[in-house]
Design a protein around this motif. Structure first.
Motif, short mmCIF file in Angstrom:
data_model
loop_
_atom_site.label_atom_id
_atom_site.label_comp_id
_atom_site.label_asym_id
_atom_site.label_seq_id
_atom_site.Cartn_x
_atom_site.Cartn_y
_atom_site.Cartn_z
N ALA A 51 0.83 -1.21 0.00
CA ALA A 51 0.00 0.00 0.00
C ALA A 51 0.86 1.27 0.00
O ALA A 51 0.54 2.24 -0.69
N LEU A 52 1.94 1.24 0.75
CA LEU A 52 2.79 2.43 0.84
C LEU A 52 3.55 2.70 -0.46
O LEU A 52 3.73 3.86 -0.87
N PHE A 53 3.98 1.63 -1.13
CA PHE A 53 4.84 1.79 -2.31
C PHE A 53 4.12 1.38 -3.59
O PHE A 53 4.77 0.99 -4.56
N ALA A 54 2.80 1.46 -3.59
CA ALA A 54 2.01 1.03 -4.75
C ALA A 54 2.43 1.72 -6.05
O ALA A 54 2.55 1.05 -7.09
N PRO A 55 2.65 3.04 -6.07
CA PRO A 55 3.02 3.67 -7.35
C PRO A 55 4.32 3.14 -7.94
O PRO A 55 4.50 3.19 -9.16
N ARG A 87 -7.25 -2.92 -18.54
CA ARG A 87 -6.44 -2.46 -17.41
C ARG A 87 -5.73 -3.64 -16.75
O ARG A 87 -6.32 -4.71 -16.62
N ASP A 88 -4.51 -3.42 -16.37
CA ASP A 88 -3.70 -4.48 -15.76
C ASP A 88 -4.26 -4.83 -14.38
O ASP A 88 -4.33 -3.96 -13.48
N ILE A 89 -4.63 -6.08 -14.16
CA ILE A 89 -5.27 -6.49 -12.92
C ILE A 89 -4.28 -6.45 -11.76
O ILE A 89 -4.64 -6.04 -10.64
N LEU A 90 -3.04 -6.84 -11.99
CA LEU A 90 -2.04 -6.79 -10.92
C LEU A 90 -1.86 -5.36 -10.41
O LEU A 90 -1.81 -5.13 -9.19
N SER A 91 -1.79 -4.40 -11.32
CA SER A 91 -1.63 -3.01 -10.92
C SER A 91 -2.84 -2.53 -10.13
O SER A 91 -2.71 -1.79 -9.15
N ARG A 92 -4.02 -2.95 -10.53
CA ARG A 92 -5.23 -2.54 -9.82
C ARG A 92 -5.30 -3.19 -8.43
O ARG A 92 -5.75 -2.55 -7.48
N ILE A 93 -4.87 -4.44 -8.32
CA ILE A 93 -4.85 -5.09 -7.01
C ILE A 93 -3.85 -4.39 -6.09
O ILE A 93 -4.12 -4.17 -4.90
N ILE A 94 -2.69 -4.05 -6.62
CA ILE A 94 -1.67 -3.37 -5.81
C ILE A 94 -2.19 -2.03 -5.31
O ILE A 94 -2.06 -1.69 -4.12
N HIS A 95 -2.79 -1.25 -6.18
CA HIS A 95 -3.35 0.04 -5.75
C HIS A 95 -4.59 -0.16 -4.88
O HIS A 95 -4.87 0.67 -4.00
#
Length: 301
Positions: A51-55, A87-95
């Motif tokens: 959560a802290l380093f999602a970007p 949309r990339d699902i991994l990126s959405r889960i991370i954010h």
């Protein structure tokens, strides 16, 4: 290091600092001997880091669309596949981990102090104060949390902020019951009587002496409730009453992916796995904290 260990494990500590450090050291050692508790701590810690380093961890934008890549299966380019908008699902889960962590932290910060204070006041004063406060608490406890959350969100309006408020409103009664039960166990104890004889006010007694003694049980219950909070938030998101598009909330992702569950299973399955793993992490962590913080559990071993 050996000298430090001897200092921490000394049976006759020379100061309060040494006694508190020794107690913390014993709790940490006991916690570390529980593999499931350590696994839960690792999962929760991983959630916080993500959560802290999602970007920086997400390979793509969580809201960036690429219709040419819509509904692509997991591959080297998109590890967990893409959704109906590319949309990339991994990126959405991370954010989405940010939204999940925000929900559980805010609900805990709102509901736990309210329930702790209400329960401590009810247990300390007793009588008609206890009956009125516990009657209100029982009304909230008698209704399913998700149904109550749905009712409050319907009244407040859809959105992440209102979902947090609605879940917090439904979560505080359990903490009030625990705090009341803890307060009743030492309400008539000698140290409370001694403080009263010294002329301390009721507010001072509750704030300085009663609430701290209820904290360990409340912390355990809050940690165990995190899984339920995540599932409730996911349920609201699934129904479209939580975080609104294009925010990557895990429940909303499952809702949008249910239309493709037979052919493009990854769209709904991947965020579902995220919810399951994080919920299990909080359950394991809560069980481990209960074992090391609850004196009754320690005595039973």
């Amino acid at each position: 290091m050996g000298a430090l260990a001897l200092w921490l494990t000394d049976d006759a500590p020379a100061s309060r600092v040494q006694a508190q450090a020794g107690q913390a050291y014993a709790i940490a050692r006991s916690f570390a001997r529980n593999p499931l508790a350590m696994l839960g701590a690792f999962i929760v810690g991983l959630l916080i880091v993500v959560a802290l380093f999602a970007p920086w961890l997400a390979p793509y934008s969580p809201v960036g669309q690429n219709l040419e890549m819509r509904l692509m299966p997991p591959s080297a380019e998109h590890w967990l596949g893409t959704d109906e908008l590319g949309r990339d699902i991994l990126s959405r889960i991370i954010h989405g981990a940010r939204i999940t962590l925000l929900i559980v932290v805010m609900v805990a910060l709102i509901s736990a102090p309210i329930g702790l204070l209400i329960g401590a006041v009810a247990g300390y004063f007793g009588g008609w104060v206890d009956r009125i406060l516990m009657a209100i608490t029982d009304v909230f406890l008698s209704l399913p949390k998700l149904i109550m959350a749905l009712a409050f969100v319907a009244a407040l309006g859809a959105g992440l902020q209102n979902a947090i408020i609605a879940i917090a409103i439904t979560a505080w009664p359990a903490y009030a019951r625990i705090a009341r039960a803890e307060t009743l166990t030492f309400r008539k104890s000698e140290f409370i009587a001694a403080v009263e004889l010294q002329g301390a006010s009721n507010l001072r007694i509750i704030g300085i002496h009663v609430l701290p003694l209820c904290m360990s049980s409340t912390i355990i219950r809050v940690t165990l409730d995190m899984a339920g909070i995540i599932l409730t938030a996911a349920g609201l998101g699934f129904l479209g009453l939580g975080a609104q598009p294009p925010l990557p909330e895990w429940g909303a992702m499952i809702s949008r992916g249910r239309s493709f569950i037979l052919d493009q299973w990854w769209v709904a399955t991947m965020p579902g796995f995220a919810i399951i793993i994080v919920s299990l992490g909080f359950c394991f962590l809560g069980d481990g904290l209960r074992d090391v913080l609850d004196p009754r559990q320690r005595d039973g071993r």
